[in-house]
Design a protein around this motif. Structure first.
Motif, PDB file in Angstrom:
ATOM      1  N   ASN A 213       0.840  -1.201   0.000  1.00 54.98           N
ATOM      2  CA  ASN A 213       0.000   0.000   0.000  1.00 54.98           C
ATOM      3  C   ASN A 213       0.875   1.251   0.000  1.00 54.98           C
ATOM      4  O   ASN A 213       2.038   1.210   0.405  1.00 54.98           O
ATOM      5  N   LEU A 214       0.290   2.347  -0.451  1.00 50.00           N
ATOM      6  CA  LEU A 214       0.988   3.629  -0.541  1.00 50.00           C
ATOM      7  C   LEU A 214       0.261   4.659   0.315  1.00 50.00           C
ATOM      8  O   LEU A 214      -0.955   4.831   0.189  1.00 50.00           O
ATOM      9  N   MET A 215       1.020   5.349   1.186  1.00 51.05           N
ATOM     10  CA  MET A 215       0.472   6.439   1.981  1.00 51.05           C
ATOM     11  C   MET A 215       1.250   7.713   1.668  1.00 51.05           C
ATOM     12  O   MET A 215       2.480   7.757   1.814  1.00 51.05           O
ATOM     13  N   LEU A 216       0.525   8.738   1.236  1.00 43.06           N
ATOM     14  CA  LEU A 216       1.103  10.042   0.930  1.00 43.06           C
ATOM     15  C   LEU A 216       0.554  11.046   1.924  1.00 43.06           C
ATOM     16  O   LEU A 216      -0.664  11.157   2.091  1.00 43.06           O
ATOM     17  N   HIS A 217       1.439  11.780   2.596  1.00 45.19           N
ATOM     18  CA  HIS A 217       0.995  12.751   3.591  1.00 45.19           C
ATOM     19  C   HIS A 217       1.353  14.160   3.159  1.00 45.19           C
ATOM     20  O   HIS A 217       2.475  14.430   2.718  1.00 45.19           O
ATOM     21  N   SER A 218       0.384  15.073   3.253  1.00 49.80           N
ATOM     22  CA  SER A 218       0.621  16.497   3.077  1.00 49.80           C
ATOM     23  C   SER A 218       1.247  16.792   1.705  1.00 49.80           C
ATOM     24  O   SER A 218       0.710  16.428   0.668  1.00 49.80           O
ATOM     25  N   MET A 219       2.433  17.415   1.682  1.00 51.61           N
ATOM     26  CA  MET A 219       3.066  17.761   0.421  1.00 51.61           C
ATOM     27  C   MET A 219       3.585  16.547  -0.331  1.00 51.61           C
ATOM     28  O   MET A 219       3.932  16.643  -1.522  1.00 51.61           O
ATOM     29  N   GLY A 220       3.651  15.390   0.322  1.00 51.90           N
ATOM     30  CA  GLY A 220       3.967  14.172  -0.404  1.00 51.90           C
ATOM     31  C   GLY A 220       2.976  13.918  -1.531  1.00 51.90           C
ATOM     32  O   GLY A 220       3.313  13.316  -2.560  1.00 51.90           O
ATOM     33  N   ASN A 221       1.733  14.393  -1.366  1.00 53.03           N
ATOM     34  CA  ASN A 221       0.730  14.289  -2.419  1.00 53.03           C
ATOM     35  C   ASN A 221       1.059  15.206  -3.597  1.00 53.03           C
ATOM     36  O   ASN A 221       0.792  14.862  -4.753  1.00 53.03           O
ATOM     37  N   TYR A 222       1.614  16.384  -3.311  1.00 54.99           N
ATOM     38  CA  TYR A 222       2.033  17.296  -4.366  1.00 54.99           C
ATOM     39  C   TYR A 222       3.140  16.659  -5.198  1.00 54.99           C
ATOM     40  O   TYR A 222       3.143  16.736  -6.433  1.00 54.99           O
ATOM     41  N   LEU A 223       4.082  15.993  -4.519  1.00 52.72           N
ATOM     42  CA  LEU A 223       5.154  15.292  -5.215  1.00 52.72           C
ATOM     43  C   LEU A 223       4.572  14.209  -6.127  1.00 52.72           C
ATOM     44  O   LEU A 223       4.971  14.068  -7.294  1.00 52.72           O
ATOM     45  N   PHE A 224       3.600  13.441  -5.609  1.00 55.86           N
ATOM     46  CA  PHE A 224       2.983  12.372  -6.395  1.00 55.86           C
ATOM     47  C   PHE A 224       2.220  12.956  -7.590  1.00 55.86           C
ATOM     48  O   PHE A 224       2.267  12.422  -8.699  1.00 55.86           O
ATOM     49  N   LYS A 225       1.524  14.071  -7.352  1.00 56.78           N
ATOM     50  CA  LYS A 225       0.820  14.734  -8.447  1.00 56.78           C
ATOM     51  C   LYS A 225       1.798  15.153  -9.544  1.00 56.78           C
ATOM     52  O   LYS A 225       1.535  14.947 -10.743  1.00 56.78           O
TER      53      LYS A 225
END
Length: 362
Positions: A213-225
């Motif tokens: 599974n993958l968990m993205l927190h806070s700005m980690g989502n911006y990186l993934f985007k």
């Protein structure tokens, strides 16, 4: 646990958290693998060599006279822990699920490791942490935030390589376990496709009972985007069971355009807390240019693949930005949600669904 990072790494400081630098390595796509262990109150940081030693190869069932990258060693170590079986052994014990954790803005390595350890302890998962340079470059406030956004944008190639390494883990899993199960199914049911599928599915669940599974927190989502909207990303790799986007510090506007490209075997979860103080501050830092944050805005939730979950107003959540830990877990519904989704289970509560907003109330 294992950490994969594009931070500069000082091998002369192995054994200490200070081995992790605050700036990107030369060439931001350059990755190093680090093993983190703990004895009592003290952590030990072991920077793995790019090419493992013969003893390391032998310890995971690889021929010691070959040349293998550290990623192959880590993949087999993770399979030992998560499939509950040492490499080459036939019997198994209960294993753990794997969680790739991508942290957020302004996190030094001590904070990153503390949080990763808490995730392992609280939810019983095996955390692999991708750590990008998120210290604000020694700056503070608005300048720190902008600096971290630049570092996140510069780290998309590194994250893409991390996903390639996760794919290597799946290949190792196939080589160690799945190929043998396929051969057995073929021997037993070569002329009965339905029985072949049924036998294989049951054998996989019994022999290899773990999820990734993958968990993205806070700005980690911006990186993934930034990765998903880049030209280097290939969207045809099905790596994760669940993708969990917590307190996403990225624009709500237009998010469906890239979220709908996320592939998962299970669900894509987006959590929202409209009282999140960090995301409120994030929006203020950029003034008129900063749009409503995805993890902070309960409207325009229009992804066709995401499951939106509203934590706003839940007891003990308050204005928390990290409601998967700490005091928020006094709310058993919060704890149960994260325990389920971070272990690859499906969380759906039809009776709590608000069709007008396209969101589940926790």
């Amino acid at each position: 646990m294992y950490v994969v990072t594009n931070r500069i790494v000082d091998e002369s400081k192995t054994g200490e958290v200070e081995a992790f630098g605050k700036t990107p390595a030369e060439g931001p796509n350059n990755l190093r693998l680090v093993e983190v262990t703990r004895k009592g109150q003290k952590r030990h940081i072991h920077v793995l060599p790019d090419v493992i030693t013969p003893d390391m190869a032998d310890s995971v069932g690889l021929p010691p006279d070959g040349n293998y990258f550290a990623s192959e060693y880590v993949a087999r170590r993770l399979l030992e822990r998560c499939a509950g079986r040492p490499a080459g052994a036939r019997s198994s014990t209960k294993g753990k699920n794997i969680l790739l954790f991508v942290h957020g803005f302004n996190n030094d390595m001590t904070a990153v490791l503390d949080r990763a350890e808490q995730l392992e302890t609280q939810y019983g998962v095996e955390v692999v942490c991708f750590s990008w340079p998120a210290n604000g470059g020694g700056l503070h406030g608005v300048l720190s935030y902008r600096n971290d956004k630049r570092d996140a944008a510069a780290s998309i190639g590194a994250l893409d390589r991390v996903l390639e390494k996760m794919e290597l883990l799946l290949h190792a899993f196939h080589d160690l376990f799945v190929a043998d199960l396929e051969a057995r199914a073929e021997k037993k049911f070569a002329d009965d496709a339905e029985a072949w599928d049924r036998y294989f599915a049951q054998a996989v669940r019994k022999r290899c009972p773990f999820t990734i599974n993958l968990m993205l927190h806070s700005m980690g989502n911006y990186l993934f985007k930034r990765l998903l909207t880049s030209s280097i990303y290939s969207a045809d790799h099905l790596l994760f069971d669940n993708v969990v986007m917590v307190a996403a510090d990225t624009n709500n506007e237009g998010h469906a355009d890239w979220v709908d490209n996320i592939q998962s075997r299970g669900r894509v979860y987006i959590t929202i807390n409209e009282r999140d103080s960090a995301l409120k501050a994030s929006r203020l830092k950029m003034g008129e240019l900063q749009k409503a944050r995805l993890g902070h805005y309960g409207r325009k939730l229009d992804s066709r693949v995401a499951t939106y979950v509203d934590f706003t107003g839940q007891p003990h959540v308050g204005d928390s930005h990290a409601y998967f830990e700490g005091g928020a877990l006094a709310n058993k519904k919060v704890e149960a949600f994260f325990n389920a989704v971070l272990n690859g289970e499906i969380w759906d509560k039809p009776s709590r669904f608000d069709p007008a907003r396209n969101i589940f109330r926790l």
